[in-house]
Motif scaffolding. Structure first.
Motif, short mmCIF file in Angstrom:
data_model
loop_
_atom_site.label_atom_id
_atom_site.label_comp_id
_atom_site.label_asym_id
_atom_site.label_seq_id
_atom_site.Cartn_x
_atom_site.Cartn_y
_atom_site.Cartn_z
N LYS A 112 0.84 -1.21 0.00
CA LYS A 112 0.00 0.00 0.00
C LYS A 112 0.87 1.26 0.00
CE LYS A 112 -4.43 -1.51 1.92
NZ LYS A 112 -5.12 -1.56 0.61
N ALA A 113 1.97 1.18 0.75
CA ALA A 113 2.87 2.35 0.79
C ALA A 113 3.46 2.60 -0.60
CB ALA A 113 3.99 2.11 1.80
N SER A 114 3.87 1.52 -1.27
CA SER A 114 4.42 1.68 -2.63
C SER A 114 3.35 2.22 -3.57
CB SER A 114 4.91 0.34 -3.19
OG SER A 114 5.71 -0.30 -2.25
N ALA A 115 2.14 1.68 -3.42
CA ALA A 115 1.04 2.14 -4.27
C ALA A 115 0.77 3.62 -4.02
CB ALA A 115 -0.21 1.32 -4.02
N PHE A 116 0.94 4.03 -2.76
CA PHE A 116 0.71 5.44 -2.44
C PHE A 116 1.76 6.32 -3.15
CE2 PHE A 116 0.94 9.29 0.17
CZ PHE A 116 -0.39 9.67 0.10
N LEU A 117 3.00 5.79 -3.22
CA LEU A 117 4.04 6.52 -3.96
C LEU A 117 3.64 6.70 -5.43
CD1 LEU A 117 7.52 5.09 -2.84
CD2 LEU A 117 6.65 7.40 -2.57
N LEU A 118 3.09 5.61 -5.98
CA LEU A 118 2.65 5.64 -7.37
C LEU A 118 1.51 6.65 -7.54
CD1 LEU A 118 3.45 4.15 -9.93
CD2 LEU A 118 1.62 2.52 -9.50
N PHE A 119 0.62 6.66 -6.54
CA PHE A 119 -0.49 7.62 -6.57
C PHE A 119 0.05 9.06 -6.54
CE2 PHE A 119 -2.88 10.43 -3.67
CZ PHE A 119 -3.96 10.72 -4.49
N MET A 120 1.02 9.29 -5.66
CA MET A 120 1.60 10.63 -5.56
C MET A 120 2.28 11.03 -6.87
SD MET A 120 0.84 11.92 -2.69
CE MET A 120 1.92 13.31 -2.53
N PHE A 121 2.90 10.04 -7.49
CA PHE A 121 3.57 10.30 -8.75
C PHE A 121 2.55 10.69 -9.84
CE2 PHE A 121 5.12 8.69 -12.88
CZ PHE A 121 6.18 9.57 -13.03
N ALA A 122 1.44 9.93 -9.87
CA ALA A 122 0.39 10.24 -10.86
C ALA A 122 -0.17 11.64 -10.61
CB ALA A 122 -0.73 9.20 -10.80
#
Lengths: 412, 403
Positions: free
Chosen positions: A84-94
């Motif tokens: 989830k933390a990694s996915a959150f990074l991806l979300f922030m990147f998007a």
């Protein structure tokens, strides 16, 4: 639960390649990156090789975990919290891509094209269509791609052809003599590190049918992006020379203003603006959808779908755009500089997937088992959904009882 | 039904697009004063004087008599962008410069340097690099707006039409766009040129003609070009030397000219011309070998030779080659010695062909190396068409020839 929409290989390639195209269409930063001379087109060619190299980790992951979406891949490999933390990074990147594109568009429209129109009107003009398209889901975004991207590509080709008679091959000379091998490679690495659209493929490849090749789709998107990127770079260099071209904030738009000379062709430059505008809206839509999709998967609520996040995310971008410092061109230059943008993209596109791959290597037995379980559960769910749908269909197809003619007793 | 709806939407969208293409802002075009040409000058204190030719738009821009309405105004100020915005408030409409056709520089300004102006041209979001750049030779550059404009109503349109329709076909004048100037400025080993105009008294007066039919007192002559070194005007070339420049820069096509064959004139049309410039360094001295190949049509023959005869034509071609190479050499020597400004781009060719050598000499190229460059010129004229007649008109006692 709504059924997963399937989109075609060319649709994914179009949105991925087309979205990547909009950055050079707007800035053409390759003209200013080392060696910043007439060899910029060599840098473009070399950068395509580096791009493929940088994208190998993500390609490996989405091929290996086919059938799982980006967030599921991260959660399966790294476990729930780290995933989830990694996915959150991806979300922030998007969100970063969404916002920086929005900022670039609004600044250019405001300062360069429709200077007398209030900023809020410009932003609303961008936000309403993109949010609507994003809410409609992956299928609509993909169909938008195959409508807009061919127009963008055709415009670039048309402007290239219109400028041919004024181009000077001497503007590319001497080839390779003023740049060292190291310079060319350094420039190519920085240029390749700006290509973030593998993320688009990572998210949208989930909607590809099982028999469609992900690698084939990827190379189609590279072909769309690479050929038009090269065409824009060559056109700008051949007409304006490296010295004048790299002076420009907006090299390809400046190029389009020069070609044709006057009269009717001069007015055709409006086409270029429409094409840029349409392409940029598409890019914004894609990143709004990606951010909404990832956030919905992180939250994991059955009630909240990606479409429920599209409006709030657009509102956040709307508010951020009005922060005074964000309305300055120098802020845009800073964000897009060699220091910031490539570093952020590289971290998300290369470093994060490499970490996921390393974790997978350590836990591959457990991950493989979890993946198989998850895919089986998904398959069962899909079959059940298909059965329910066919039941509903057969009920709908049964002959309906004819309404009885009113009897005398029923008459008033 | 659904398809029908889509088609209707598409049509509505297409119609909307046509309304958007008319203007870049909310400002109604009828409130705009469209500029057609700009004359940039400086006074003794270094203040800018910018004369602008405005066109009223688009209440039609025409008067009841059918003539377009335009005014010429001069503004004064510290910098070009502020001056151009009419600080003295002389024009009641909003100034719009995107339709500009030509930028004139006064000789005073061009000698002082045009770098500040170029920054403005390239930086301004409404200015662009399409207009022609022309230096006005006259002491009073404002004379340009008193000269005859041919079939055009405005000076800007006159020059634009002239440059577009005839610029490539003349060897004796140069029409250079802002972009070409900027590209040359940034190209290593290449100095810039611009067009040049001189306002001269019109020899045709027609005293007896009605007032409306009388020609104007002045006309514009575009013969020659202006030579720049970096951003500063250093001198002019006349028509003959401009011809050499245009031939070496491959900027000639279907251009008429006269060559000397044993002292007699032969009028030709250069149908196609291409130059090859080979450069090298020998003992610290640049060697430039120029080969010019021309495809030629003969338009008038004043020589004693019959140009339809292949043996006699060969003699004529040899004589043409000799004449043209001598003229080119003379022009090049003049630019090398008088101006020390490499407008031919020999340095550019050295950069392309010998990049390592170029790095050693580039800093001192124009002042040290270009003037001492050893230049050889070889001209290859090929007459591919001698015109419609087989013999010189008027020769009655010609022997029967075998063609």
């Amino acid at each position: 639960m709504t059924k997963k929409p399937y989109i075609t290989s060319i649709q994914v390639a179009a949105i991925s390649g087309g979205s990547a195209l909009m950055f050079p269409y707007t800035f053409l930063p390759v003209l200013r990156v080392t060696p910043a001379n007439q060899d910029a087109w060599l840098v473009v060619l070399l950068s395509l090789l580096y791009m493929i190299l940088f994208n190998v980790p993500i390609l490996l992951l989405i091929n290996k975990f086919r059938g799982l979406n980006a967030v599921e891949i991260m959660e399966t490999v790294m476990g729930k919290p780290a995933g989830k933390a990694s996915a959150f990074l991806l979300f922030m990147f998007a969100m970063f891509c969404f916002f920086s594109c929005m900022q670039a568009m609004s600044i250019y429209l405001k300062l360069y094209i429709i200077a007398e129109t209030p900023l809020w009107v410009i932003i609303m003009f961008l936000l309403i269509p993109l949010t609507y398209a994003s809410m409609k889901g992956a299928g609509v975004v993909a169909r938008l791609g195959v409508t807009v991207v061919p127009f963008v590509v055709l415009t670039i080709v048309a402007f290239f052809i219109m400028g041919i008679k004024d181009m000077e091959i001497a503007n590319l000379m001497p080839i390779g003599a003023d740049s060292s091998f190291l310079d060319l490679n350094y420039g190519a690495i920085l240029t390749a590190a700006r290509f973030s659209e593998i993320i688009v493929l990572a998210v949208f490849s989930y909607y590809l049918k099982d028999d469609v090749s992900i690698n084939g789709t990827y190379f189609k998107s590279i072909l769309i992006f690479g050929s038009t990127f090269l065409l824009m770079t060559l056109a700008t260099l051949l007409l304006m020379g490296s010295g004048v071209a790299k002076l420009q904030n907006n090299p390809f738009l400046s190029y389009a203003r020069q070609v044709g000379g006057g009269e009717i062709l001069q007015r055709v430059q409006a086409l270029n603006i429409f094409s840029w505008f349409g392409g940029s809206i598409l890019k914004l839509t894609i990143y709004n959808y990606i951010a909404s999709f990832i956030l919905s998967k992180i939250v994991g609520s059955n009630k909240l779908k990606p479409k429920h996040y599209a409006i709030p995310l657009s509102l956040i971008a709307f508010i951020l755009t009005f922060i005074p410092v964000m309305r300055k061109m120098s802020t845009l230059h800073y964000i897009n500089s060699e220091l910031i943008f490539p570093s952020i993209v590289f971290s998300v596109v290369v470093v994060l997937p490499v970490i996921i791959l390393i974790v997978y290597l350590f836990r591959y037995k457990a991950v493989n088992k979890a993946t198989t379980d998850l895919l089986n559960a998904k398959k069962q769910q899909e079959e059940q959904q298909n059965m329910e749908e066919s039941n509903v269909q057969s009920v709908a197809n049964q002959p309906q009882p004819q309404p009885q003619p009113p009897t005398a007793q029923n008459d008033p | 039904m659904k398809n029908k709806k889509t088609v209707i939407y598409m049509i509505v969208l297409a119609v909307l697009f046509t309304t958007m293409a008319g203007s870049w802002s909310r400002k109604e075009p009828k409130h705009l004063a469209l500029s057609n040409s700009y004359l940039y000058d400086v006074d003794e204190d270094g203040n800018y004087e910018i004369t602008v030719e405005y066109l009223d738009s688009p209440s039609g821009g025409t008067t009841a008599a059918g003539n377009e309405k335009f005014v010429v105004m001069t503004h004064k100020g510290k910098t070009p962008p502020t001056t151009i915005r009419d600080p003295g408030m002389t024009v009641e409409k909003d100034v719009f410069g995107a339709h500009n056709r030509v930028r004139f520089f006064s000789e005073r300004l061009a000698k002082k340097g045009v770098l500040d102006l170029l920054d403005f041209f390239v930086r301004g979001y409404i200015t662009d690099e399409r207009p022609y750049l022309i230096v006005i030779k006259n002491e009073d550059p404002g004379m340009i707006y008193k000269a005859d404009k041919g079939f055009s109503d405005r000076v800007g349109d006159y020059i634009y039409e002239m440059g577009d329709n005839r610029g490539e076909r003349t060897l004796y004048s140069a029409f250079v766009r802002t972009l070409d100037f900027c590209v040359d400025y940034y190209t290593e080993g290449q100095q810039c040129v611009t067009g040049v105009v001189e306002v001269k008294p019109n020899p045709v007066s027609l005293e007896e003609a009605a007032e409306d039919d009388k020609p104007k007192k002045y006309y514009m002559s575009f013969e020659g070009l202006a030579v720049f070194k970096e951003d500063k005007l250093v001198g002019y070339l006349d028509g003959e030397d401009t011809m050499s420049y245009k031939l070496l820069a491959d900027k000639a096509k279907d251009s008429p000219m006269a060559v000397s064959v044993e002292g007699e004139d032969l009028s030709i049309v250069l149908r196609k011309s291409s130059s090859k410039i080979k450069t090298s360094m020998k003992d610290g001295k640049p060697i430039v070998e120029i080969t010019l190949t021309n495809m030629v049509m003969i338009s008038q023959n004043n020589t004693k030779y019959c140009v339809s005869d292949k043996d006699e034509l060969k003699i004529v071609e040899e004589a043409m080659n000799k004449d043209l190479s001598q003229r080119l050499k003379k022009s090049i020597t003049k630019v090398q010695t008088e101006y020390k400004s490499d407008i031919y781009g020999f340095g550019k060719h050295l950069h392309m062909q010998q990049p390592k050598e170029w790095k050693k000499v580039k800093d001192a190229w124009d002042d040290e190396y270009f003037p001492k460059a050893e230049v050889t010129v070889t001209v290859k004229n090929m007459v591919d068409f001698e015109g419609q007649s087989l013999e010189k008109f008027g020769e009655k006692n010609v022997k029967q020839r075998k063609y």
